[in-house]
Structure formats: structure tokens, C-alpha cells
Write a protein that holds these residues in place. Sequence first.
Motif, PDB file in Angstrom:
ATOM      1  N   TRP B  11     -10.922  14.569 -45.678  1.00 48.29           N
ATOM      2  CA  TRP B  11      -9.944  14.224 -44.845  1.00 48.29           C
ATOM      3  C   TRP B  11     -10.480  14.041 -43.310  1.00 48.29           C
ATOM      4  CZ3 TRP B  11      -6.670  11.536 -47.038  1.00 48.29           C
ATOM      5  CH2 TRP B  11      -6.387  11.655 -48.289  1.00 48.29           C
ATOM      6  N   TRP B  12     -11.496  14.895 -42.780  1.00 44.91           N
ATOM      7  CA  TRP B  12     -11.761  14.957 -41.616  1.00 44.91           C
ATOM      8  C   TRP B  12     -12.373  13.563 -40.988  1.00 44.91           C
ATOM      9  CZ3 TRP B  12     -11.160  17.178 -37.147  1.00 44.91           C
ATOM     10  CH2 TRP B  12     -10.882  18.611 -37.262  1.00 44.91           C
ATOM     11  N   PRO B  13     -13.283  12.942 -41.713  1.00 49.88           N
ATOM     12  CA  PRO B  13     -13.787  11.692 -41.438  1.00 49.88           C
ATOM     13  C   PRO B  13     -12.790  10.677 -41.342  1.00 49.88           C
ATOM     14  CG  PRO B  13     -15.020  12.587 -43.368  1.00 49.88           C
ATOM     15  CD  PRO B  13     -13.855  13.340 -43.078  1.00 49.88           C
ATOM     16  N   ILE B  14     -11.773  10.635 -42.097  1.00 54.09           N
ATOM     17  CA  ILE B  14     -10.768   9.461 -42.304  1.00 54.09           C
ATOM     18  C   ILE B  14      -9.867   9.854 -40.821  1.00 54.09           C
ATOM     19  CG2 ILE B  14      -8.778   8.703 -43.249  1.00 54.09           C
ATOM     20  CD1 ILE B  14      -9.985   9.590 -45.935  1.00 54.09           C
ATOM     21  N   LEU B  15      -9.607  11.120 -40.749  1.00 51.36           N
ATOM     22  CA  LEU B  15      -8.710  11.648 -39.625  1.00 51.36           C
ATOM     23  C   LEU B  15      -9.326  11.091 -38.234  1.00 51.36           C
ATOM     24  CD1 LEU B  15      -6.018  13.046 -39.017  1.00 51.36           C
ATOM     25  CD2 LEU B  15      -7.375  15.035 -38.498  1.00 51.36           C
ATOM     26  N   LEU B  16     -10.475  11.331 -38.158  1.00 48.02           N
ATOM     27  CA  LEU B  16     -10.965  10.948 -36.778  1.00 48.02           C
ATOM     28  C   LEU B  16     -11.407   9.748 -36.734  1.00 48.02           C
ATOM     29  CD1 LEU B  16     -13.953  13.837 -36.789  1.00 48.02           C
ATOM     30  CD2 LEU B  16     -12.099  13.833 -35.582  1.00 48.02           C
ATOM     31  N   SER B  17     -11.410   8.893 -37.602  1.00 50.85           N
ATOM     32  CA  SER B  17     -11.707   7.518 -37.398  1.00 50.85           C
ATOM     33  C   SER B  17     -10.317   6.760 -37.333  1.00 50.85           C
ATOM     34  CB  SER B  17     -12.804   6.736 -38.451  1.00 50.85           C
ATOM     35  OG  SER B  17     -12.272   7.144 -39.636  1.00 50.85           O
TER      36      SER B  17
END
Lengths: 358, 295
Positions: B11-17
Motif C-alpha cells: 500500500w505504501w507505493p500507492i499511497l505515496l503516488s
Amino acid sequence: MSTHEHAAASAISLKGVSKSYGSSEVIRDLSLDFAAGAFTVVLGPSGCGKSTLLRMIAGLESLGSGSVSIGGTPVEKLPPKDRGVAMVFQNYALYPHMTVLQNIGYGLKLKGVPRPERETMVRETAASLGLADLLARKPAELSGGQRQRVAIGRAIVRKPRVLLFDEPLSNLDAQLRTDMRLEISRLHRAIGATSVFVTHDQVEAMTLADRIVVMNQGRIEQSGTPEEIYHNPQTTFVAKFIGSPPMNLLEANVSNGVVCLGEASLLEAPCPNGSITLGVQPTALRLGSGSHTGAVSGIERLGREVVYHLETEHGRISAVAPEAKAGWNPGDAIRFDINTESLALFDPSGQRIAFPPT
Amino acid sequence: MARDGQFQGRWWPILLSLPQLLLIFLFFYWPVVIGLKWSFFLERPFGGSAEFVGLANFQRLFQDTEFYAAAGRSLVFMLTASAATVLFSFVLAVAADRKLRLSGFARNVLFWPQALAGASAGVVLSYLFNPATGVFSWLNTLSPGLWNPVLDGFDANILLNIAYMWGRIPIDFAILLAGLQAIPESYHQAAAVDGAGPWRRLLDLQLPLLTPQIFLCIVIEFNESFNQAFKLIESMTHGGPGNSTNQLVYKIFVDGFRGYDLSGSSTQSLILMLLFIFIVVAQFALLERRVNYAR
């Protein structure tokens, strides 16, 4: 030492050449002749001006003052293409978008050599360099050694009167370097062009040259055959630069015509009193007995011979001994003697003192 | 965070982008979707219930001769403005690379127009090229009406091309100059020893080695000139005289926001987009094969 006179070779003559970049003088009033067909190696540390010298012969660098002539014709005002020179560059400088065939043939193409004739010449040159199967490749698809061969092919295909080499082997590994040295030697004999080879590697200089020119800070330190340079260095700079390990330079004293190293008197020499530098070849030391002592600080075993690095009261000394004398270990104290027959004496300014051979 | 400095978990990558994705979605993809929908509906200019009309919008458009003319003008402008911009930038970059006198100064001066907004450039240039008071007004003393972008469609298009070039040369110049300076000096020296003079080296060495940068410039100029001529047209010619500078991008704006033909305007946007996708694909298919990436 035979110089190969050849119809296609031209002598090069530099007279009173100087060159500065801003306030730093790279070449200082240098005069030098390169005999037609000879292989001359210009040897020196980086920054000594040897590459600049080569570029001035090629026409890639303008002269500050002085004159350059090739085959008797003054060329200092001619562009590189009209000087009849070819050059091999350190980083090969192959045209990345051209195939090997196009790279080697580019100079011929510009000269207007018709295509069929051009291809024949390129193929012949490529075959002589073992590149026959690589003609369709681009430089990126070649190994370092192959690239260097292409660069050499590009230089020799036009049958130049003068061949210039700018540290061409320094990007190759040790084994390839040895092979290419022999290859360049062979090509030189076959082509007969006047060759000038610039390097900082004394092994290349010793093995390739008919004549070595040692340069230091824009000046010529010494010029001579490899044997002369090795056995009779005229300055301490040359002595330190030639040989592996190079000549040992020890601080000595002269009193009343006798050269003394520490307490021990070595030989008689007609020198004024005071300090001088004593040059001792690493092979001129007899290990095992004698009036001097040193502690072994390092050992290099090279197979047939062994190099001992000794810490002595006169400084660090390197000695080469045959393999049979390989019994010492680091830390051992060794007694040794100096063979006085091949000693060299230098005055405090670093110049060789003429000294009659015994 | 893991030891190698990479974030773990799905989820991190999605959240950050997410912020960036949200913006792209809201201001690019969503309008495209709305535009697509509007192309098949008859939209009322002040809101209210839309009426599904099938392909009627397309039918209406394909019978409109001004639509074809505007699309043609866009294509011609794309070709002339891009070609002239890349060519001039190339000439300037080669000159700056040759280390001629003042080339360091010229490098800076040539980049400054990049800092100016397109619309301001348009305003400045329309004064500069004014038929009565501008730099070309002397042409009219030779023969009245020789230079009049206000009345003459051809002159107006020249003005548009000049204004476009003036604003776009800096970036192409910078790209091409960087490409030229990345060509090692030793290639030039090797070619000089091989017998190539400066012009020959330009042709045999610099041009082939510069193909990646030239290709990049052509791609961005095609995009920019085809889609972004709006600000220049709006500030200089308003599509005139007599529709001679009425390009597709400008026609879409006028039809939609001045004529309140939202559906017709959306349909044209859709076709503009498809046309441009085709151009980009064709560029890569035809041009990129001739690009030399090896250095």
C-alpha cells in the motif's frame, strides 16, 4: 640497432618548439629529430608534455613558437590531414556509429579512393590484424583489444609516412598489452613508417623503441637507445624512471677524492669534496656477505628472480637476487656488498658526473 | 522501512503516488471521459438534461469544411514550425559548440526566452511585427502591403511561426548543444587526422551522433506546435485574418467557449487526440529506426 630506411617514411624535425597554456609552460624550447623509419618512444610521467608534443606533430595542437617539419617540409601551418600522419589514440576514438569496415575505411573514403579499391585495402589491413570476421560490427560490440586493433588498422590502412601513438596500450590488461606490444613491433617492421610512441610505461619504452626520449617538465632529460638509457642514465630523474625496480639512489660523501657511503669507502673518483648521489643498480648488490647491513622489509618473488627491499642506514635499497638466493624472510638482517664496477655518480643538481669506467 | 532503503508493503507505493494520480485523474483522464461522453450527447450550454444523439455530432463535423481546413492548418503549422525550430536550434547549437567568440555569452542569451510565458511572447511579438510600426514596416515602404499580418493570412502564419520559434528555440538549443558537447573531443581529432574538415565532421560525425537529441526535439516540437499553438493564436491573431490561422486547437476553444457548442467541441477534441496519437506512433515507427543510440 638498425634503422629501417623505407621509401614511405619521413624524418620529423622539431626546432625550438615551445607551448604554454595560460601561464604554465608545457614544452620549453625543445629541439628533437626523429630519424626516418625509426621507432622512437617518448617516455615521461603524466604532465611532462609528451602528449602535447605528439599532438603538435599531428597538427591537433598549435605551436607556441618554433617549427616542425616532416620529410623536410615545414608543416606547422598545415591542417592534420595534409601532414601525412596517422594517429592511434589512447581511448581508441573509434566512430561509434560506423562499422569496423567504415571506421578503417573512413580516411580512404575522404581521400576519394573508389569503393571497390577501398574495401580491398580495408580487408587486407583487417586480415593482417585478425579482424577479418568483425568488419560488420560496431565498436560497442568489440572487446578492448579488438577496438585497439581497429584503431591501429584505421591508422595504417592509409600507408602513412608517420605513425603517432598516444599511450595506445594503457587501457588494456597486462596480457593484452604484452601481445599488442609484439604486434606493434611487427607492424612497424612491416610498414616502415616513422613511428613516435608516447607512454609513461618504461617497459613499453624498453621493449618497443629503437630510441627512447625521456621527457620531464617539458624538456628532454635524455635520449638514446634503450640500453644506453638503462645502463647509463644521465640524470637522477632518468635513473628513478627506468628499470623495475629502478636504480637505487643513495646519499654519499666525497672527501679527498674518495667516495664514502657512511663510514665505508667505496671507490676513488675525481670529484670535489661534498655530498653526491650514488646510483646503484639493483643487480649490483651482492647479498649474503659484505660490509653493509640491511633489514628485509619486503620481498617480491618474480619466479626466476627475487626482489628484496632492504631498510639500511643509507635509506631503502632494492636488490635483485637470483631465485637460488631466496632464503631470507621479512625482518631478517642481511649483510651485503656493493659491486663498484657499475656505479653511477650524480652531482647535487642530479646530473651525471662523467667518471671513467674502470 | 527495510534495510535496503525500500519501502515494504503493497500500500505504501500507492499511497505515496496517490496525490499525483488524483491530479492526473481529475484534470486529464476525467475530462477525457466526459469529453468522450459529450461527443455522443447533445449538451446544453447552461446545464440541464443532455440528449443522446449517437453519431450525429460526428456526422455534423465531417460535413463541416472549416473542420478539415482547421485540421489541415494544424498539420501544416506542426510541420513548418517544428522543422524551422529544430533547424535553427541546430545551427545555433553547432555555432555555440564551435567555441566562436562570445559563444559563452550567446548560450545564456539564447536561453532567456524560455523563461517567458507564451502569451506574453505573443503580445510582445505582435507589437514587434506590427505592419505600421514594427521591425518589418520598412517592407511596406518598398511596396505597400508587402508585410501585413493583420490583413494577409500568409503573413499572419509567418508571424505565428516566428513567434513559436522564438519561444521554443531555447529548449531545443539547450538539448542539442548538450548533445554536441557530449561528443568526445578525440572523435573530432581522429576525424581531423583522417582528413575530415569541420563541415565534413558536422555531416559524418556530429549529425549521426546527435540523432537521439534531434529525434527528441522533433517529438516534443510536434507535440508542442500541434497542441499548444493556442496561446499564440489567442494573443496575436485570434484565428484571423479570415480564419487563416484558425487551427484545430483554436477552433475547439472558439466553438466550445464562444459558440457554446460543447458537444461539437468535445467531438473535435476527441478527434484531435486520436490524430495526435497517430502522429506520435508514426514518428516512432518511421523516425526512430534511423536514430543512433550508440556512443
